[in-house]
Enzyme design. Structure first.
Site, PDB file in Angstrom:
ATOM      1  N   LYS A   1       1.127   9.466  -5.954  1.00 54.02           N
ATOM      2  CA  LYS A   1       0.091   8.730  -5.521  1.00 54.02           C
ATOM      3  C   LYS A   1      -0.965   9.718  -6.023  1.00 54.02           C
ATOM      4  O   LYS A   1      -0.770  11.156  -5.695  1.00 54.02           O
ATOM      5  CB  LYS A   1      -0.462   8.520  -3.904  1.00 54.02           C
ATOM      6  CG  LYS A   1      -1.614   8.016  -3.667  1.00 54.02           C
ATOM      7  CD  LYS A   1      -1.691   7.759  -2.308  1.00 54.02           C
ATOM      8  CE  LYS A   1      -3.153   7.697  -2.011  1.00 54.02           C
ATOM      9  NZ  LYS A   1      -3.283   6.871  -0.501  1.00 54.02           N
TER      10      LYS A   1
ATOM     11  N   CYS B   1      -6.420   3.969  -3.805  1.00 54.31           N
ATOM     12  CA  CYS B   1      -6.646   2.543  -3.278  1.00 54.31           C
ATOM     13  C   CYS B   1      -7.675   1.536  -3.751  1.00 54.31           C
ATOM     14  O   CYS B   1      -7.549   0.648  -4.240  1.00 54.31           O
ATOM     15  CB  CYS B   1      -6.819   2.816  -1.568  1.00 54.31           C
ATOM     16  SG  CYS B   1      -5.354   3.452  -0.876  1.00 54.31           S
TER      17      CYS B   1
ATOM     18  N   HIS C   1     -10.745  -2.863   1.454  1.00 52.67           N
ATOM     19  CA  HIS C   1     -11.021  -1.549   0.953  1.00 52.67           C
ATOM     20  C   HIS C   1     -11.743  -1.603  -0.394  1.00 52.67           C
ATOM     21  O   HIS C   1     -11.552  -0.882  -1.352  1.00 52.67           O
ATOM     22  CB  HIS C   1      -9.913  -0.958   0.667  1.00 52.67           C
ATOM     23  CG  HIS C   1      -9.824   0.683   0.857  1.00 52.67           C
ATOM     24  ND1 HIS C   1      -9.036   1.603   0.731  1.00 52.67           N
ATOM     25  CD2 HIS C   1     -11.047   1.299   1.179  1.00 52.67           C
ATOM     26  CE1 HIS C   1      -9.442   2.667   1.140  1.00 52.67           C
ATOM     27  NE2 HIS C   1     -10.713   2.616   1.032  1.00 52.67           N
TER      28      HIS C   1
ATOM     29  N   ASP D   1      -0.038  -1.087  -4.813  1.00 48.33           N
ATOM     30  CA  ASP D   1      -1.307  -0.576  -5.292  1.00 48.33           C
ATOM     31  C   ASP D   1      -1.217   0.898  -6.081  1.00 48.33           C
ATOM     32  O   ASP D   1      -1.989   1.256  -6.926  1.00 48.33           O
ATOM     33  CB  ASP D   1      -2.583  -0.338  -4.260  1.00 48.33           C
ATOM     34  CG  ASP D   1      -2.028   0.690  -3.155  1.00 48.33           C
ATOM     35  OD1 ASP D   1      -0.723   1.021  -3.192  1.00 48.33           O
ATOM     36  OD2 ASP D   1      -2.877   1.062  -2.378  1.00 48.33           O
ATOM     37  N   ASN D   2      -0.122   1.679  -5.813  1.00 51.32           N
ATOM     38  CA  ASN D   2       0.141   2.856  -6.480  1.00 51.32           C
ATOM     39  C   ASN D   2       1.420   3.348  -5.953  1.00 51.32           C
ATOM     40  O   ASN D   2       2.105   2.774  -5.001  1.00 51.32           O
ATOM     41  CB  ASN D   2      -0.804   3.959  -6.216  1.00 51.32           C
ATOM     42  CG  ASN D   2      -1.574   4.018  -4.906  1.00 51.32           C
ATOM     43  OD1 ASN D   2      -2.527   3.751  -4.485  1.00 51.32           O
ATOM     44  ND2 ASN D   2      -0.596   4.647  -3.846  1.00 51.32           N
TER      45      ASN D   2
ATOM     46  N   LYS E   1      -5.506  -5.605   4.002  1.00 52.93           N
ATOM     47  CA  LYS E   1      -6.393  -4.538   3.617  1.00 52.93           C
ATOM     48  C   LYS E   1      -7.541  -4.776   2.424  1.00 52.93           C
ATOM     49  O   LYS E   1      -6.969  -5.290   1.324  1.00 52.93           O
ATOM     50  CB  LYS E   1      -5.607  -3.193   3.442  1.00 52.93           C
ATOM     51  CG  LYS E   1      -6.563  -2.235   3.040  1.00 52.93           C
ATOM     52  CD  LYS E   1      -5.624  -0.996   2.658  1.00 52.93           C
ATOM     53  CE  LYS E   1      -6.345   0.130   1.751  1.00 52.93           C
ATOM     54  NZ  LYS E   1      -5.628   1.350   1.387  1.00 52.93           N
TER      55      LYS E   1
ATOM     56  N   ARG F   1      -7.503  -1.888  -6.432  1.00 54.37           N
ATOM     57  CA  ARG F   1      -7.696  -3.003  -5.808  1.00 54.37           C
ATOM     58  C   ARG F   1      -8.850  -3.761  -6.608  1.00 54.37           C
ATOM     59  O   ARG F   1      -8.870  -4.930  -6.840  1.00 54.37           O
ATOM     60  CB  ARG F   1      -8.299  -2.947  -4.354  1.00 54.37           C
ATOM     61  CG  ARG F   1      -6.973  -2.730  -3.626  1.00 54.37           C
ATOM     62  CD  ARG F   1      -7.226  -2.049  -2.057  1.00 54.37           C
ATOM     63  NE  ARG F   1      -6.064  -1.428  -1.574  1.00 54.37           N
ATOM     64  CZ  ARG F   1      -5.041  -1.882  -1.172  1.00 54.37           C
ATOM     65  NH1 ARG F   1      -4.995  -3.148  -0.872  1.00 54.37           N
ATOM     66  NH2 ARG F   1      -3.719  -0.985  -0.651  1.00 54.37           N
TER      67      ARG F   1
ATOM     68  N   ASP G   1       1.001  -1.290  -0.056  1.00 60.13           N
ATOM     69  CA  ASP G   1       0.014  -0.121  -0.114  1.00 60.13           C
ATOM     70  C   ASP G   1       0.799   1.287  -0.068  1.00 60.13           C
ATOM     71  O   ASP G   1       1.447   1.679   1.187  1.00 60.13           O
ATOM     72  CB  ASP G   1      -1.013  -0.022   1.350  1.00 60.13           C
ATOM     73  CG  ASP G   1      -2.005   0.843   1.145  1.00 60.13           C
ATOM     74  OD1 ASP G   1      -2.160   2.060   0.572  1.00 60.13           O
ATOM     75  OD2 ASP G   1      -3.210   0.633   1.583  1.00 60.13           O
ATOM     76  N   ASP G   2       0.745   1.990  -1.177  1.00 64.93           N
ATOM     77  CA  ASP G   2       1.556   3.069  -1.096  1.00 64.93           C
ATOM     78  C   ASP G   2       3.038   3.244  -1.186  1.00 64.93           C
ATOM     79  O   ASP G   2       3.722   4.111  -1.046  1.00 64.93           O
ATOM     80  CB  ASP G   2       1.101   4.280  -0.095  1.00 64.93           C
ATOM     81  CG  ASP G   2      -0.215   4.868  -0.144  1.00 64.93           C
ATOM     82  OD1 ASP G   2      -0.997   4.637  -1.137  1.00 64.93           O
ATOM     83  OD2 ASP G   2      -0.550   5.854   0.641  1.00 64.93           O
TER      84      ASP G   2
ATOM     85  N   HIS H   1       1.684   2.868   3.876  1.00 72.11           N
ATOM     86  CA  HIS H   1       0.467   3.659   3.986  1.00 72.11           C
ATOM     87  C   HIS H   1       0.749   4.307   5.347  1.00 72.11           C
ATOM     88  O   HIS H   1       0.948   3.564   6.400  1.00 72.11           O
ATOM     89  CB  HIS H   1      -0.878   3.050   3.544  1.00 72.11           C
ATOM     90  CG  HIS H   1      -1.962   3.921   3.411  1.00 72.11           C
ATOM     91  ND1 HIS H   1      -2.369   4.984   4.373  1.00 72.11           N
ATOM     92  CD2 HIS H   1      -2.755   4.350   2.394  1.00 72.11           C
ATOM     93  CE1 HIS H   1      -3.483   5.715   3.903  1.00 72.11           C
ATOM     94  NE2 HIS H   1      -3.459   5.234   2.872  1.00 72.11           N
TER      95      HIS H   1
ATOM     96  N   SER I   1      -8.538   1.780   4.578  1.00 69.77           N
ATOM     97  CA  SER I   1      -7.016   2.130   4.931  1.00 69.77           C
ATOM     98  C   SER I   1      -7.163   2.682   6.581  1.00 69.77           C
ATOM     99  O   SER I   1      -8.031   3.105   6.919  1.00 69.77           O
ATOM    100  CB  SER I   1      -6.845   3.548   4.084  1.00 69.77           C
ATOM    101  OG  SER I   1      -6.676   3.277   2.863  1.00 69.77           O
TER     102      SER I   1
END
Length: 485
Positions: A305, A85, A140, A284-285, A138, A89, A45-46, A232, A163
């Protein structure tokens, strides 16, 4: 010479025939059918492109991920489907552009919207094939029961529904009045994550459940999805990893995440599953850059992001499968998170979703055929449904649009974000990513034929998926899931 009567000779031949048939049957019975491979999918994540030591990180190391790259292949031109996010996903699990599914942005707590249960996920396709399916981390994609993982093809779930900055204690979200954040097991909330000490146990808790899942299902094929909630913000790590890097808390978190990946790889080897398991590691990004020392690195790509520049979309991609995926290879072919579903489905002998998907199969490239080019183009959508850029090969045409920029703003410190703007006016520009991966030099005047070609491709996207910038509605957009009124 020994004389054998005719009747006896027939008997001898019959005996030998039976023996031969028995040997053939024995050989046929003893040769087992190929076992479909297990699949382990890490989704960070991030995490930015530059956040692994193999991609240039400084002041901490990621030895397990570096080893995974050395023992497998690294794909350096891999894009998240959208730089945020929930949308990202949704694309990963369905093989679709998220805006095709009616999904954009990041769902908040108690959102009336989520991934439509009518969409077929990778978990559902593999479960139909006989796989055990588990997700730990996660989700989301909607926190209402009808949207949770058990209703989307997973047998087991333990994780957070969205998140972990969407909670009352985050310093940047004090006015948001978020509800308490709980771990979810199956469909039910469990213990609350009350403070940063609790948050520091997130990575180890996710990993413990993943290891237990491997041990529990070692005798049958499994799909293990590990979407880690970190790095994240807010950043937190367990006591064992505090102060372990020269990069501060971000380096400590990355060190723990690298160790978590190493634990999973070690468990696969311990259980004798190492050579029959496809392991994929992606993010994810790109990084949330205005968090400064609590943010990662885009590795020199532009922005991060929440943007349609490469820093928002370009993420690490490592794939390991001993004896199948070439070791030590780096591929620069264009790929995306949407391409995971059709590729894994083909490898595992599963069918594709009944509705249209946008992902492409890259099995041949994965196994070492560098002559193939699975993906020709990519559409950069953001916000609700704005086509902000289009790419074909190494050419990228960015359309004039308002958007987020981190440039020109002093980044934040100690967990608090610095300023940024969501309304910066980006001009149209054509970029040659071979020579200009940081997207700084507009070469439209030199290549009008490329602009025309990419404009035509963009028109196809607008007809298919729409474009809020031009107030266009796409012909093939499906509805997101919605809670019944």
């Amino acid at each position: 010479m020994t004389f054998i009567p005719k009747r006896s000779s027939r008997l001898v031949l019959s005996v030998f025939s039976l023996i031969g048939l028995g040997l053939l049957l024995s050989a046929w019975v003893e040769k087992p059918a190929p076992t479909p491979p297990n699949v382990v999918l890490f989704f960070m994540d991030d995490m930015g492109y530059g956040d692994l030591s193999v991609t240039g990180a400084l002041d901490y190391t990621t030895p397990n991920l570096d080893r995974m790259a050395a023992e497998g292949s690294r794909f350096s031109n891999f894009l998240a489907a959208q730089a945020v996010c929930s949308a990202s996903r949704a694309a990963l699990l369905t093989g679709c552009y998220p805006n095709r599914l009616g999904i954009s942005g990041a769902f908040g707590p108690n959102s009336p919207t989520g991934l439509n249960p009518n969409e077929e996920t990778l978990a559902e396709l593999l479960k139909e094939r006989g796989y055990a399916t588990g997700i730990f981390g996660k989700w989301h994609l909607g926190d209402k029961k009808q949207f949770l993982p058990l209703q989307q093809g997973f047998d087991e779930y333990y994780g957070v529904p969205y998140s972990h900055d969407m909670w009352p204690l985050h310093p940047a979200q004090a006015q948001a009045k978020y509800p308490p954040l709980h771990w979810i097991e199956g469909n039910e909330p469990k213990q609350e994550i009350k403070d940063l000490d609790d948050a520091g146990l997130i990575t180890s808790t996710v990993t413990d459940h993943a290891l237990a899942f491997i041990r529990k299902h070692k005798s049958k094929p499994f799909f293990l999805y590990i979407p880690h909630p970190l790095p994240h913000v807010p950043l937190a790590t367990s006591a064992k990893f505090k102060g372990k890097s020269a990069r501060g808390i971000f380096g400590d978190v990355m060190t723990e995440l690298d160790g978590a990946v190493g634990q999973v790889l070690a468990e696969l080897k311990q259980q004798g599953l190492d050579k029959n398991t496809l392991v994929i590691f992606i993010s994810d990004n790109g990084p949330w850059l205005n968090y400064g020392d609590h943010a990662g690195s885009a590795g020199g790509f532009r922005e991060g992001k929440g943007t349609s520049f490469e820093g928002g979309h370009r993420v690490p991609c490592l794939v390991r499968w001993p004896g199948v995926v070439p070791a030590g290879r780096v591929s620069n072919k264009l790929l995306t998170t949407m391409d995971i579903l059709p590729t894994v489905a083909k490898i595992c002998g599963a069918r594709l979703p009944k509705q249209h998907i946008d992902g492409v199969d890259w099995v041949a490239l994965l196994k070492g055929d560098n002559t193939v080019t699975p993906r020709d183009h990519f559409y950069y959508y953001y916000r609700k449904n704005s086509l902000e850029a289009v790419r074909q090969g190494d050419w990228k045409l960015v359309f004039a649009h308002p958007g987020r920029t981190y440039e020109g703003f002093l980044p934040g410190q100690n967990g608090k974000p610095g300023p940024s703007t969501e309304t910066h006016e980006f001009p149209t520009g054509l970029f040659d990513l071979r020579r200009d991966p940081s997207e700084r030099y507009d070469v439209r005047e030199q290549h009008p034929e490329i602009v025309a070609k990419l404009e035509k491709l963009a028109e196809e996207a607008r007809a298919d998926l729409g474009d809020d910038i031009q107030k266009r509605t796409g012909a093939n957009v499906r509805e997101a899931g919605r809670v019944s009124q």
